[in-house]
Design a protein around this motif. Structure first.
Motif, PDB file in Angstrom:
ATOM      1  N   GLU A  83      -4.959  -4.127   9.019  1.00 28.84           N
ATOM      2  CA  GLU A  83      -5.198  -4.164   7.573  1.00 28.84           C
ATOM      3  C   GLU A  83      -4.562  -5.383   6.925  1.00 28.84           C
ATOM      4  O   GLU A  83      -5.170  -6.045   6.073  1.00 28.84           O
TER       5      GLU A  83
ATOM      6  N   HIS B 172      -5.669 -10.324   5.069  1.00 33.33           N
ATOM      7  CA  HIS B 172      -5.125 -11.110   3.966  1.00 33.33           C
ATOM      8  C   HIS B 172      -4.160 -12.182   4.481  1.00 33.33           C
ATOM      9  O   HIS B 172      -3.282 -12.641   3.743  1.00 33.33           O
TER      10      HIS B 172
ATOM     11  N   ILE C  59       2.958  -9.446   3.073  1.00 33.66           N
ATOM     12  CA  ILE C  59       1.839  -8.512   2.940  1.00 33.66           C
ATOM     13  C   ILE C  59       2.312  -7.149   3.421  1.00 33.66           C
ATOM     14  O   ILE C  59       2.757  -7.007   4.568  1.00 33.66           O
TER      15      ILE C  59
ATOM     16  N   ALA D 151       1.127  -3.508   4.244  1.00 39.54           N
ATOM     17  CA  ALA D 151       0.007  -2.602   4.503  1.00 39.54           C
ATOM     18  C   ALA D 151       0.551  -1.182   4.531  1.00 39.54           C
ATOM     19  O   ALA D 151       1.604  -0.922   5.126  1.00 39.54           O
TER      20      ALA D 151
ATOM     21  N   LEU E  44       1.857  -8.643  -1.581  1.00 40.76           N
ATOM     22  CA  LEU E  44       0.513  -8.078  -1.632  1.00 40.76           C
ATOM     23  C   LEU E  44       0.528  -6.706  -0.980  1.00 40.76           C
ATOM     24  O   LEU E  44       0.974  -6.563   0.166  1.00 40.76           O
TER      25      LEU E  44
ATOM     26  N   CYS F 157      -1.784  -3.666   0.485  1.00 39.99           N
ATOM     27  CA  CYS F 157      -3.148  -3.464   0.960  1.00 39.99           C
ATOM     28  C   CYS F 157      -3.199  -2.222   1.838  1.00 39.99           C
ATOM     29  O   CYS F 157      -2.198  -1.558   2.065  1.00 39.99           O
TER      30      CYS F 157
ATOM     31  N   ALA G  97      -4.326  -5.481  -3.429  1.00 38.95           N
ATOM     32  CA  ALA G  97      -5.513  -6.128  -2.899  1.00 38.95           C
ATOM     33  C   ALA G  97      -6.763  -5.443  -3.438  1.00 38.95           C
ATOM     34  O   ALA G  97      -6.749  -4.250  -3.752  1.00 38.95           O
ATOM     35  N   ASN G  98      -7.830  -6.190  -3.545  1.00 37.94           N
ATOM     36  CA  ASN G  98      -9.113  -5.621  -3.938  1.00 37.94           C
ATOM     37  C   ASN G  98      -9.492  -4.509  -2.974  1.00 37.94           C
ATOM     38  O   ASN G  98      -9.389  -4.686  -1.763  1.00 37.94           O
TER      39      ASN G  98
ATOM     40  N   SER H 118      -9.730  -4.281   1.350  1.00 31.18           N
ATOM     41  CA  SER H 118      -8.752  -3.479   2.077  1.00 31.18           C
ATOM     42  C   SER H 118      -9.386  -2.532   3.078  1.00 31.18           C
ATOM     43  O   SER H 118      -8.679  -1.781   3.750  1.00 31.18           O
TER      44      SER H 118
END
Length: 228
Positions: A102, A106, A113, A115, A161, A163, A185-186, A190
């Motif tokens: 995941e 990104h 990041i 996740a 970020l 996600c 995240a969008n 994701s």
């Protein structure tokens, strides 16, 4: 000698994904909402993706698997299938953490990041990754299960970020000042994809890494329920 061909399987959560790939080339990918039907749905999808690309199981040279964390039954279904393929075909088996798959979507983001998944009981399963200035992709924090407040304290003050399968109940907590530098995240970006699993698996294979089919186990983070 066979041309390299990898089948990637991800049944970690209610979202499942299968990809067929060569090094640097995605041939096909199916990503769908499997719910609790991984065992029934996985093999038909594998047969379809191979058939539509005029390939057979015997053409495969490697198998990749998302090893968790995730649902107990989903991980078992993917693990059993991947091990069966790798053993019967005598080809390498590569295992990649589900949260890493995941986060890797990104990898171009210049911040850490995080996740994460809903782990139940009001807790999160999460881990952190980032792309170093050198270009190396590294795991910053290993997979863990904690209360959401622990994750928020960990990223406090740093642009991060978030996600993965972000649960709706977490969103109000992300409005707190302590989480002000967290960026979601969008949702479409994701969705966990087996194409990313395949890319990470190729890197491991090129580095000479593979799993022992006999001893590989899912990454649960919690013990399976008694009798499950």
């Amino acid at each position: 000698m066979k041309e390299p061909l990898l089948l990637a399987l991800d049944t970690s959560t209610r979202t499942a994904s299968v990809a067929l790939a060569r090094p640097g080339e995605l041939l096909a990918e199916y990503t769908w909402r499997a719910g609790l039907n991984h065992t029934r749905q996985l093999l038909p999808v594998v047969r379809a993706i191979l058939g539509e690309n005029q390939t057979e199981m015997a053409d495969l040279t490697a198998i990749a698997l998302a090893k968790g964390p995730g649902s107990f039954n989903g991980l078992r279904a993917g693990m059993a299938t991947a091990k069966g393929f790798a053993y019967s075909l005598d080809i390498p088996l590569l295992a990649v953490g589900t949260l890493e798959v995941e986060a890797y979507a990104h990898a171009a983001v210049p911040w850490p990041i995080c996740a994460l998944h809903d782990a139940g009981r009001g807790e999160l399963a999460w881990a952190m990754y980032r792309r170093q200035p050198s270009g190396d992709w590294v795991q910053v924090l290993t997979e863990r299960i904690t209360k959401p407040e622990v994750m928020i304290r960990t990223v406090r003050g740093r642009r991060t970020l978030l996600c993965g399968e972000v649960p709706s109940w977490l969103l109000p907590l992300l409005q707190a000042p302590s989480a002000s530098r967290c960026v979601l995240a969008n949702p479409a970006a994701s969705v966990r994809r087996a194409a990313l699993l395949a890319e990470l698996a190729w890197k491991r294979l090129e580095a000479g890494q593979s799993e022992d089919v006999a001893t590989l186990q899912p990454l649960y983070l919690r013990r399976p329920p008694v009798g499950d």
